[in-house]
Design a protein around this motif. Sequence first.
Motif, PDB file in Angstrom:
ATOM      1  N   LYS A  13      58.343  48.007 103.717  1.00  0.00           N
ATOM      2  CA  LYS A  13      57.922  47.592 105.057  1.00  0.00           C
ATOM      3  C   LYS A  13      58.525  46.252 105.475  1.00  0.00           C
ATOM      4  CE  LYS A  13      53.422  48.198 104.775  1.00  0.00           C
ATOM      5  NZ  LYS A  13      52.011  48.265 105.229  1.00  0.00           N
ATOM      6  N   PRO A  14      58.588  45.236 104.600  1.00  0.00           N
ATOM      7  CA  PRO A  14      59.198  43.962 105.048  1.00  0.00           C
ATOM      8  C   PRO A  14      60.651  44.136 105.470  1.00  0.00           C
ATOM      9  CG  PRO A  14      57.932  43.638 103.039  1.00  0.00           C
ATOM     10  CD  PRO A  14      58.018  45.117 103.250  1.00  0.00           C
ATOM     11  N   THR A  15      61.378  45.026 104.776  1.00  0.00           N
ATOM     12  CA  THR A  15      62.784  45.268 105.115  1.00  0.00           C
ATOM     13  C   THR A  15      62.913  45.907 106.492  1.00  0.00           C
ATOM     14  OG1 THR A  15      63.348  45.552 102.781  1.00  0.00           O
ATOM     15  CG2 THR A  15      64.879  46.463 104.395  1.00  0.00           C
ATOM     16  N   VAL A  16      62.084  46.922 106.740  1.00  0.00           N
ATOM     17  CA  VAL A  16      62.109  47.596 108.037  1.00  0.00           C
ATOM     18  C   VAL A  16      61.651  46.643 109.136  1.00  0.00           C
ATOM     19  CG1 VAL A  16      61.177  49.515 109.384  1.00  0.00           C
ATOM     20  CG2 VAL A  16      61.758  49.851 106.974  1.00  0.00           C
ATOM     21  N   HIS A  17      60.664  45.809 108.817  1.00  0.00           N
ATOM     22  CA  HIS A  17      60.155  44.858 109.816  1.00  0.00           C
ATOM     23  C   HIS A  17      61.244  43.868 110.226  1.00  0.00           C
ATOM     24  CE1 HIS A  17      57.743  41.484 111.460  1.00  0.00           C
ATOM     25  NE2 HIS A  17      56.991  42.480 111.909  1.00  0.00           N
ATOM     26  N   ARG A  18      62.064  43.411 109.257  1.00  0.00           N
ATOM     27  CA  ARG A  18      63.166  42.498 109.597  1.00  0.00           C
ATOM     28  C   ARG A  18      64.172  43.180 110.518  1.00  0.00           C
ATOM     29  NH1 ARG A  18      62.552  40.945 104.154  1.00  0.00           N
ATOM     30  NH2 ARG A  18      64.252  42.316 103.492  1.00  0.00           N
ATOM     31  N   PRO A  78      60.403  59.132 121.098  1.00  0.00           N
ATOM     32  CA  PRO A  78      60.247  58.567 122.442  1.00  0.00           C
ATOM     33  C   PRO A  78      58.830  58.085 122.750  1.00  0.00           C
ATOM     34  CG  PRO A  78      60.522  60.952 122.519  1.00  0.00           C
ATOM     35  CD  PRO A  78      60.844  60.532 121.123  1.00  0.00           C
ATOM     36  N   LEU A  79      57.837  58.613 122.052  1.00  0.00           N
ATOM     37  CA  LEU A  79      56.455  58.171 122.256  1.00  0.00           C
ATOM     38  C   LEU A  79      56.076  57.012 121.352  1.00  0.00           C
ATOM     39  CD1 LEU A  79      54.647  61.627 122.670  1.00  0.00           C
ATOM     40  CD2 LEU A  79      55.555  60.113 124.438  1.00  0.00           C
ATOM     41  N   GLY A  80      57.007  56.607 120.492  1.00  0.00           N
ATOM     42  CA  GLY A  80      56.767  55.465 119.633  1.00  0.00           C
ATOM     43  C   GLY A  80      56.497  55.857 118.192  1.00  0.00           C
ATOM     44  N   VAL A  81      56.678  54.889 117.305  1.00  0.00           N
ATOM     45  CA  VAL A  81      56.474  55.106 115.874  1.00  0.00           C
ATOM     46  C   VAL A  81      56.021  53.788 115.252  1.00  0.00           C
ATOM     47  CG1 VAL A  81      58.917  54.635 115.378  1.00  0.00           C
ATOM     48  CG2 VAL A  81      57.564  55.983 113.768  1.00  0.00           C
ATOM     49  N   THR A  82      55.154  53.848 114.251  1.00  0.00           N
ATOM     50  CA  THR A  82      54.621  52.635 113.638  1.00  0.00           C
ATOM     51  C   THR A  82      55.537  52.143 112.518  1.00  0.00           C
ATOM     52  OG1 THR A  82      53.313  53.780 111.954  1.00  0.00           O
ATOM     53  CG2 THR A  82      52.275  53.433 114.122  1.00  0.00           C
ATOM     54  N   LEU A  83      55.300  50.905 112.093  1.00  0.00           N
ATOM     55  CA  LEU A  83      56.055  50.336 110.984  1.00  0.00           C
ATOM     56  C   LEU A  83      55.854  51.159 109.718  1.00  0.00           C
ATOM     57  CD1 LEU A  83      57.733  48.138 109.603  1.00  0.00           C
ATOM     58  CD2 LEU A  83      55.630  46.783 109.390  1.00  0.00           C
ATOM     59  N   ASP A  84      54.610  51.535 109.450  1.00  0.00           N
ATOM     60  CA  ASP A  84      54.330  52.352 108.263  1.00  0.00           C
ATOM     61  C   ASP A  84      55.103  53.674 108.305  1.00  0.00           C
ATOM     62  OD1 ASP A  84      52.660  50.470 107.200  1.00  0.00           O
ATOM     63  OD2 ASP A  84      50.807  51.405 107.900  1.00  0.00           O
ATOM     64  N   GLU A  85      55.119  54.300 109.478  1.00  0.00           N
ATOM     65  CA  GLU A  85      55.814  55.580 109.607  1.00  0.00           C
ATOM     66  C   GLU A  85      57.315  55.406 109.408  1.00  0.00           C
ATOM     67  OE1 GLU A  85      52.815  57.871 112.733  1.00  0.00           O
ATOM     68  OE2 GLU A  85      54.378  56.514 113.490  1.00  0.00           O
ATOM     69  N   LEU A  86      57.881  54.364 109.999  1.00  0.00           N
ATOM     70  CA  LEU A  86      59.314  54.108 109.830  1.00  0.00           C
ATOM     71  C   LEU A  86      59.660  53.854 108.369  1.00  0.00           C
ATOM     72  CD1 LEU A  86      60.177  51.831 112.887  1.00  0.00           C
ATOM     73  CD2 LEU A  86      61.159  54.072 112.386  1.00  0.00           C
ATOM     74  N   ALA A  87      58.851  53.049 107.707  1.00  0.00           N
ATOM     75  CA  ALA A  87      59.112  52.753 106.301  1.00  0.00           C
ATOM     76  C   ALA A  87      59.071  54.029 105.464  1.00  0.00           C
ATOM     77  CB  ALA A  87      58.100  51.738 105.787  1.00  0.00           C
ATOM     78  N   GLY A  88      58.131  54.901 105.769  1.00  0.00           N
ATOM     79  CA  GLY A  88      58.033  56.156 105.035  1.00  0.00           C
ATOM     80  C   GLY A  88      59.209  57.074 105.296  1.00  0.00           C
ATOM     81  N   ILE A  89      59.600  57.191 106.573  1.00  0.00           N
ATOM     82  CA  ILE A  89      60.710  58.078 106.932  1.00  0.00           C
ATOM     83  C   ILE A  89      62.018  57.592 106.314  1.00  0.00           C
ATOM     84  CG2 ILE A  89      62.131  58.891 108.856  1.00  0.00           C
ATOM     85  CD1 ILE A  89      59.547  58.749 110.572  1.00  0.00           C
TER      86      ILE A  89
END
Length: 266
Positions: A49-54, A33-44
């Motif tokens: 990263k390009p796939t998650v960004h799309r 709920p406080l937010g998450v970065t692209l790097d963090e999402l890709a890691g989780i």
Amino acid sequence: MSESIESGRSTAEEKLVGAERVIAVLTELADHPLGVTLDELAGILRSPKPTVHRALATLRRAGLAELAGRGVYVLGDEYLRLAFRNLDGRPETARIQPLLEQLAAQFGETAHYAVLSGEDIVYRAKMDPPQGAVRLTSVIGGRNPAYRTAVGKALLSSRLFDMDDVIAWFGVFPLEQKTPNTLVTPEALVAELASTRQRGYGIDDQENEIGVNCVAIPIHLDGSPSPSGAVSVSAVTFRCPLERLVEAVPEIRATIAQALGANSLG
């Protein structure tokens, strides 16, 4: 002809994987709920990263995700609007919410309505007391393992009757021991569910969270012999010990019967 068919199958599979990826990103955003970065999402998600960004770009176009600033992504307002519109439109919400408001005011504690979802329970509605310095952290849409909650045991007691049922439902034992009071063996759960059936309500004696106890009563909203969900009253132990909640069960049942009708209690 066969090459065309194979090509079509490949495209369908790619679309399915893409849709699943978008859903995975959306689901993960809900846990931050406080937010998450692209790097963090890709890691989780263990995805490039390009796939998650799309996937994020797709969600942003639909208003289901937003870039809050400094590379932090959050759920979009459109997602919240759709979720709350759906929740408010459910017939059970219109029936349950006034009851929870009455219970919270009557006992000065938090009231929940939850349903069974696999091995978990999901909170469909909640009402905190009008006054009180300490409030519980549960949220609408939140989940907890059924075996260590009063609502979960109230609902499982009408489904699991013996050792074979319990083992088939939960699989691997011992279960996670969240607190010293958590029941983690099949033998303990079989005995507890039998006691729950006999008394007609579930008990959480600080099994999910130290300092919080709860009683829960199964209810029938759709005329089915199986409960549709359970209504609970939860309290912090220093303010309302479990013994006091248990003593209040007849009064809680009377309030439910008055609000929903005697048939709601089965």
